[in-house]
Design an enzyme around this catalytic site. Structure first.
Site, PDB file in Angstrom:
ATOM      1  N   LYS A 126       0.917  -1.169  -0.174  1.00  0.00           N
ATOM      2  CA  LYS A 126       0.109  -0.031  -0.068  1.00  0.00           C
ATOM      3  C   LYS A 126       0.818   1.297   0.008  1.00  0.00           C
ATOM      4  O   LYS A 126       1.918   1.159   0.385  1.00  0.00           O
ATOM      5  CB  LYS A 126      -0.810   0.184   1.165  1.00  0.00           C
ATOM      6  CG  LYS A 126      -2.216   0.929   1.194  1.00  0.00           C
ATOM      7  CD  LYS A 126      -3.256  -0.005   0.574  1.00  0.00           C
ATOM      8  CE  LYS A 126      -4.487   1.028   0.298  1.00  0.00           C
ATOM      9  NZ  LYS A 126      -5.515   0.230   0.025  1.00  0.00           N
ATOM     10  N   ASP A 166      -7.221   4.486  -4.557  1.00  0.00           N
ATOM     11  CA  ASP A 166      -7.630   4.123  -3.212  1.00  0.00           C
ATOM     12  C   ASP A 166      -8.295   5.432  -2.776  1.00  0.00           C
ATOM     13  O   ASP A 166      -8.609   6.147  -3.967  1.00  0.00           O
ATOM     14  CB  ASP A 166      -6.679   3.855  -2.176  1.00  0.00           C
ATOM     15  CG  ASP A 166      -7.311   3.425  -0.929  1.00  0.00           C
ATOM     16  OD1 ASP A 166      -7.633   2.129  -0.752  1.00  0.00           O
ATOM     17  OD2 ASP A 166      -7.426   4.167   0.089  1.00  0.00           O
TER      18      ASP A 166
HETATM   19  N1  GLU Z   1      -7.323   0.372  -2.973  1.00  0.00           N
HETATM   20  C1  GLU Z   1      -8.029  -1.061  -3.181  1.00  0.00           C
HETATM   21  C2  GLU Z   1      -8.100  -1.787  -1.983  1.00  0.00           C
HETATM   22  O1  GLU Z   1      -8.185  -1.055  -0.779  1.00  0.00           O
HETATM   23  C3  GLU Z   1      -7.568  -1.609  -4.584  1.00  0.00           C
HETATM   24  C4  GLU Z   1      -6.203  -1.782  -4.540  1.00  0.00           C
HETATM   25  C5  GLU Z   1      -5.701  -2.409  -5.755  1.00  0.00           C
HETATM   26  O2  GLU Z   1      -6.633  -2.451  -6.932  1.00  0.00           O
HETATM   27  O3  GLU Z   1      -4.605  -2.747  -5.919  1.00  0.00           O
HETATM   28  O4  GLU Z   1      -8.083  -2.969  -2.062  1.00  0.00           O
END
Ligand code: GLU
Length: 448
Positions: A126, A166
């Site tokens: 992340k 996100d």
């Molecule tokens: N931000 C999204 C999550 O919390 C998607 C992450 C992604 O697609 O890599 O899973």
């Protein structure tokens, strides 16, 4: 002290002032207790838990950019590459003033288990920044994204780490980030997901988190002899997850009566008008008060003193789709008093530990975000597959795969909970099912 308690104490000591990270670790470790105790000697010797709670790599960097007045601004940039046991690091980039290392670590930690639950080969990561895209011009957002990627591009790649959207990172930001990556690295590859359709994006990725949430909620209700048809649903949030959750819930016959943003919330007894909501949030990037101004059946409530109004509305199903810890114990009590039947998380960790426990003890069906919001990242993995084979699939094909993945997640978390004697505890089921695959891969790969 048990191994679980020892590792939790170590996490608190070694990561001071990161309450959200502690919370995410506590939830996972507590529900793994039975599994850990069954393998305690082996896991202890391999320091498996110490390794799983420690990121493989944490990148912190300066992001300088010039605003429209010619003033230089400086933000913090983060990328936490948490665990690559089952695939390249995968997870979004959050752009929000509340972002700090603890927030990114909690999100990265959750992502490990979520990504594992999808059944697809993606590890956990992340990133993000305390930059706030709200109120910035397109040029300012571009300047920030280019500066952010100038540093980040050294550490990511289609086979190493694949960021995505996100909170605060949508199609516009992904476009600017992709352009800068390609320019510096000279590579046209699937290094980001959530891309536009004209440059390698996947159909149905935009809808995926919200749709996936509803596919899972539907599977949960069906398993309990219920359906969404005719149910009253309360949704929080008004971003990408909330919008497509509302849309799919309506397609499945539910009446969705609320949504919210950081300044207030809407109660619309006639059902939320998704097209109007999209226009206000995605096109105008305006506040929800404009929704009420345009729709006479809607009431707008200003948010005062951190009150989370949508949870006071009587409903059958509640879908928190805004942000972490937005549903606390008082909110859970209000939902139970109003007879809520199921709560499925669309956001990451929107329910506090106390609220989760209260809902579960009160007999409410509760599914944690790492299972119920996994549709977004699952479809990101499908975008990676399409990029690798340099083909694109139809909307129906992606949507069908997404539905299958979400139904499978429900089956797996339900079965894991049952197998370990905690039938109906989907928090335990999700953590156990997600953990076992990662633990197995870590063990097979030796001490790395
Ligand atoms: N931000 C999204 C999550 O919390 C998607 C992450 C992604 O697609 O890599 O899973």
């Amino acid at each position: 002290m048990s191994y679980v308690d020892e590792v939790y104490a170590m996490v608190v000591e070694k990561n001071p002032a990161q309450p959200e990270f502690h919370q995410a670790v506590k939830e996972v470790l507590e529900s793994l207790r039975v599994v850990i105790e069954a393998h305690e000697d082996e896991y202890r010797k391999d320091a498996l838990l110490e390794r799983i709670v420690t990121p493989e790599r944490q990148l912190l960097f300066r992001v300088p950019w010039v605003d429209d007045k010619g003033q230089v601004q400086v933000n913090n940039g983060y990328r936490v590459q948490f665990n690559s046991a089952i695939g390249p690091y995968k997870g979004g980039l959050r752009l929000h003033p509340s972002v700090n290392l603890g927030i990114i670590k909690f999100l990265g930690f959750e992502q490990i288990f979520k990504n594992s639950l999808t059944g697809l080969p993606i590890g956990g990561g992340k990133g993000g920044s305390d930059f706030d895209p709200k109120g910035k011009s397109d040029r300012e957002v571009m300047a920030f994204c280019q500066s952010f990627m100038t540093e980040l591009c050294k550490y990511i790649g289609a086979d190493t780490d694949v960021p995505a959207g996100d909170i605060g990172t949508g199609a516009r930001e992904i476009g600017y980030l992709f352009g800068q990556y390609k320019r510096i690295r000279g590579l046209y590859e699937g290094v980001l997901t959530g891309k536009g359709l004209s440059y390698g994006g996947s159909l149905a990725r935009t809808e995926a988190t919200g749709y996936g949430l509803l596919y899972l909620t539907n599977a949960l209700l069906q398993d309990h002899g219920q359906s969404l048809s005719g149910k009253t649903v309360v949704v929080s949030g008004a971003g990408n997850v909330a919008i497509y959750a509302i849309q799919k819930a309506q397609q499945l016959g539910a009446n969705v009566v609320t949504c919210s943003d950081s300044t207030g919330w809407i109660y619309d007894k006639d059902g939320i008008d998704v097209e109007l909501l999209k226009e206000i949030k995605e096109v105008k990037r305006a506040r929800l008060s404009e929704y009420a101004a345009a729709k006479p059946s809607a009431e707008y409530h200003e948010k005062k003193n951190g009150e989370h109004g949508v949870w006071t509305v009587k409903c059958d199903v509640a879908l928190p789709c805004a942000t972490q810890n937005e549903l606390d114990l008082d909110d859970a009590k209000a939902l139970v008093a109003n007879g809520v039947y199921a709560v499925c998380e669309g956001a990451n960790m929107p329910t506090t530990l106390e609220a989760t426990e209260f809902l579960q003890k009160s007999g409410v069906l509760f599914v944690p975000g790492k299972a119920s919001n996994a549709g977004g990242v699952a479809t990101s993995a499908l975008e990676m597959s399409q990029n690798s084979e340099r083909l694109s699939w139809s909307f129906e094909e992606v949507d069908q795969k997404l539905k299958g993945i979400m139904e499978n997640i429900y089956k797996n978390i339900s079965a894991a909970a049952k197998e370990y004697g905690m039938e109906g505890n989907y928090v335990a089921g999700a953590n156990i099912a997600g953990f076992l695959k990662v633990a197995d891969a870590m063990k097979a790969q030796g001490i790395v």
